[in-house]
Enzyme design. Sequence first.
Site, PDB file in Angstrom:
ATOM      1  N   LYS A 287       0.031  10.413   0.928  1.00 52.77           N
ATOM      2  CA  LYS A 287       0.786   9.978  -0.092  1.00 52.77           C
ATOM      3  C   LYS A 287       0.391  10.595  -1.778  1.00 52.77           C
ATOM      4  CE  LYS A 287      -0.362   5.861   1.128  1.00 52.77           C
ATOM      5  NZ  LYS A 287      -1.440   6.165   2.288  1.00 52.77           N
TER       6      LYS A 287
ATOM      7  N   HIS B 255       0.978  -1.324   0.121  1.00 54.32           N
ATOM      8  CA  HIS B 255      -0.044   0.207   0.050  1.00 54.32           C
ATOM      9  C   HIS B 255       1.120   1.154  -0.062  1.00 54.32           C
ATOM     10  CE1 HIS B 255      -3.330   2.427   0.803  1.00 54.32           C
ATOM     11  NE2 HIS B 255      -2.659   3.191   1.808  1.00 54.32           N
TER      12      HIS B 255
ATOM     13  N   ARG C  85      15.380  17.144  13.277  1.00 54.95           N
ATOM     14  CA  ARG C  85      15.746  17.987  12.211  1.00 54.95           C
ATOM     15  C   ARG C  85      16.997  17.740  11.526  1.00 54.95           C
ATOM     16  NH1 ARG C  85      18.226  24.011  13.891  1.00 54.95           N
ATOM     17  NH2 ARG C  85      18.351  24.629  11.677  1.00 54.95           N
TER      18      ARG C  85
ATOM     19  N   ASP D 100      -1.357   4.400  -4.735  1.00 60.88           N
ATOM     20  CA  ASP D 100      -2.217   3.535  -3.657  1.00 60.88           C
ATOM     21  C   ASP D 100      -1.667   2.122  -3.638  1.00 60.88           C
ATOM     22  OD1 ASP D 100      -4.354   3.292  -1.817  1.00 60.88           O
ATOM     23  OD2 ASP D 100      -5.467   1.868  -3.164  1.00 60.88           O
TER      24      ASP D 100
END
Length: 136
Positions: A25, A4, A97, A43
């Site tokens: 996504k 996925h 960071r 997907d």
Amino acid sequence: MQLHATSISFEDAGLLILGPSGTGKSTLALQLMAAGALLVADDRTDLHREGPAIMASCPPPLLGRIEARGIGILAADPARPVRIVQVVDLGAGCAGRLPQSQSLDVLGIALPLVTTPYRPHLYAALRQLVLNGRIA
């Protein structure tokens, strides 16, 4: 192997985008496409090993299709299968960071991994990373 996941291609270098449903996504892929990427798969992404490389391709029913929430399914020029050079996981939390290098084992190959939630600038940083790499 099918995941996925969404995948895009920049100049024959692929980015695999992981994360739970709703983490961005497809949004990230659309932004990368606006910056010159081609859609490999949205997907669901098929992955297979070719020697030392992991190749991504699109399941035939999804070829040339990407979902835009609130708009619907959009047509896209599909990319041919591509070698994955970078993975981003939008659901794994932030690594900080200036994070240490991470990797994800896919079919026995360690792929560079970035873990971060979706952010508006992420597409630009990932484009730069895929095309030009990272300085230690």
